[in-house]
Design a protein around this motif. Structure first.
Motif, mmCIF file in Angstrom:
data_model
loop_
_atom_site.group_PDB
_atom_site.id
_atom_site.type_symbol
_atom_site.label_atom_id
_atom_site.label_comp_id
_atom_site.label_asym_id
_atom_site.label_seq_id
_atom_site.Cartn_x
_atom_site.Cartn_y
_atom_site.Cartn_z
ATOM 1 N N ALA A 1 0.844 -1.197 0.000
ATOM 2 C CA ALA A 1 0.000 0.000 0.000
ATOM 3 C C ALA A 1 0.877 1.244 0.000
ATOM 4 O O ALA A 1 1.715 1.422 0.884
ATOM 5 N N LYS B 1 -5.867 -0.519 -7.414
ATOM 6 C CA LYS B 1 -7.015 -0.063 -6.624
ATOM 7 C C LYS B 1 -7.802 -1.265 -6.084
ATOM 8 O O LYS B 1 -8.007 -2.241 -6.803
ATOM 9 N N TRP C 1 -7.651 3.645 -1.208
ATOM 10 C CA TRP C 1 -6.268 3.194 -1.063
ATOM 11 C C TRP C 1 -5.679 2.911 -2.450
ATOM 12 O O TRP C 1 -6.394 2.668 -3.429
ATOM 13 N N TYR D 1 -2.289 0.624 -4.209
ATOM 14 C CA TYR D 1 -1.216 -0.348 -3.997
ATOM 15 C C TYR D 1 -0.206 -0.305 -5.147
ATOM 16 O O TYR D 1 -0.560 -0.021 -6.298
ATOM 17 N N LEU E 1 -11.275 2.329 2.266
ATOM 18 C CA LEU E 1 -10.462 1.350 1.539
ATOM 19 C C LEU E 1 -10.538 1.564 0.024
ATOM 20 O O LEU E 1 -9.566 1.308 -0.699
ATOM 21 N N LEU F 1 -7.477 -7.400 5.356
ATOM 22 C CA LEU F 1 -7.067 -6.204 6.100
ATOM 23 C C LEU F 1 -8.022 -5.987 7.254
ATOM 24 O O LEU F 1 -9.221 -6.272 7.138
ATOM 25 N N ARG G 1 -2.699 5.411 1.787
ATOM 26 C CA ARG G 1 -3.657 4.942 2.787
ATOM 27 C C ARG G 1 -4.538 6.106 3.211
ATOM 28 O O ARG G 1 -4.026 7.192 3.494
ATOM 29 N N VAL G 2 -5.807 5.886 3.279
ATOM 30 C CA VAL G 2 -6.758 6.908 3.709
ATOM 31 C C VAL G 2 -7.394 6.457 5.016
ATOM 32 O O VAL G 2 -7.955 5.352 5.092
ATOM 33 N N GLU G 3 -7.268 7.289 6.048
ATOM 34 C CA GLU G 3 -7.847 6.943 7.339
ATOM 35 C C GLU G 3 -9.377 6.987 7.260
ATOM 36 O O GLU G 3 -9.945 7.935 6.704
ATOM 37 N N LEU H 1 -9.180 -2.852 9.868
ATOM 38 C CA LEU H 1 -9.119 -1.451 10.279
ATOM 39 C C LEU H 1 -9.735 -1.342 11.659
ATOM 40 O O LEU H 1 -10.750 -1.972 11.958
#
Length: 369
Positions: A284, A316, A342, A344, A339, A362, A287-289, A364
């Motif tokens: 990745a 993606k 995100w 990769y 997600l 994954l 990354r988006v919180e 979170l």
């Protein structure tokens, strides 16, 4: 009769929405409604019981009874008027040690009118759309006093048991049982639910401890399912002396023997979970919180969501699926939305397909710091 009830409810309980009022006259569908609860739901002190399956007529009758219960509570209580939590707990101080027999003699408490009205909507969601929707609705309810808060956690634990979220059951049953503010019958049922959750998680030492506490509270050691659970634990722990003692105790107890048979059959069907390799080639790079849902922040709820997904040649995520979450449904959409953003770094094979780009996993987490 229904029209009269609607008028009185609207007049005495204040601004009840037309949607809730119409529940008295309009059942959800012509089909039986599945209500598979592990324990009875006791609404307020009117003891409204959810049966395993509700036909349209039963659902119609149930909604009328719930709102009647709220009405009579407003006018003076179904069986008794509510007592302040401090008075209720003070009365329980005479129960030393706390037992079901003594607990049951304390005047019955009921939920507040505002909480009770909101609960009607949650049960409508449950009947129409199942436990996941009901859990979301229950999380959003405002519980302004200790009894309402304990009741909220009790219902959450019960709904979560339906979807096999046993960690959630334990989290909310612990909060509901923190003090004996629940009515005796509800307190007893929730103790059983907590035992069952520990058992499903194979936390057998905790099961034995909780059953011992349960027996002390119930003032009896002749509970079929709990004795069957203890016998099964003794068997797998190869404690032959304890196993023989328990079998001798339940050999003439048909219900306990039936429970033991069911437990043995269920455990034979279980297979060890497969563990996937966590070392994945794609990395990745963006990354988006995820956002923290407002209701979860407001209620101090933390949790996690596990995903399975594939990657496009552009790196993606696609085919995103929620495989497990806790609490169920609270953070799912926020996680999916994050997600999707995100990115990769991927490697392609000679056919242009992503190497190790299928079935990624994954988790979170959401925590209030």
């Amino acid at each position: 009769m229904l029209t009269l009830i609607n008028m009185v409810v609207l007049g005495k309980l204040g601004k009840i929405s037309s949607k809730v009022a119409l529940l008295l006259a309009k059942p959800p569908s012509n089909k039986a409604q599945p209500i598979d609860l592990p324990v009875e739901f006791i609404i307020s002190s009117c003891h409204v019981n959810f049966k395993p399956t509700l036909s349209t007529g039963r659902y119609h009758s149930l909604k009328k009874t719930i709102l009647l219960c709220l009405l009579t509570a407003a006018l003076g209580g179904c069986k008794s008027t509510p007592r302040p939590p401090t008075d209720y707990l003070k009365a329980l101080n005479t129960c030393k040690p706390l037992t079901y027999e003594c607990h049951a003699k304390v005047k019955t408490k009921i939920v507040s009118i505002s909480f009770g009205k909101a609960m009607v909507k949650v049960f409508e969601h449950y009947s129409r759309e199942g436990a996941h929707k009901a859990i979301k609705g229950m999380f959003a309810l405002n519980a302004d006093n200790p009894f309402d808060r304990a009741s909220k956690h009790r219902y959450l634990a019960t709904f979560m048991y339906q979807i096999n979220d046993f960690q959630g059951v334990l989290e909310h049953s612990k909060l509901a049982l923190k003090t004996p503010i629940l009515n005796a019958r509800d307190y007893l049922e929730l103790m059983r639910l907590e035992i069952n959750a520990h058992f499903e998680l194979e936390q057998y030492e905790l099961v034995k401890q909780k059953i011992e506490n349960y027996f002390a509270y119930a003032a009896s050691k002749d509970h079929a399912k709990q004795l069957a659970q203890l016998a099964y634990i003794a068997k797998i722990q190869k404690d032959s002396k304890e196993y023989d003692r328990l079998i001798a105790k339940i050999k003439n107890n048909d219900r306990a023997l039936e429970h033991l048979k069911k437990i043995n059959n269920q455990r034979l069907k279980l297979t060890p979970p497969t563990v996937k390799n966590a070392q994945l080639t794609p990395a990745a790079v963006v990354r988006v919180e995820p956002e923290y849902p407002e209701e979860a922040i407001k209620n101090g709820v933390h949790g996690w969501v596990r995903f399975q997904y594939d990657l496009t040649p552009q790196g993606k995520p696609k085919n995103i699926k929620v495989t497990e979450s806790h609490p169920v449904g609270v953070f799912d959409q926020a996680g999916v939305n994050a997600l999707k953003k995100w990115l990769y770094r991927v490697k392609l094979d000679e056919n242009g397909q992503v190497i190790n780009g299928q079935g990624l996993t994954l988790q979170l987490d959401w925590r209030i710091r």
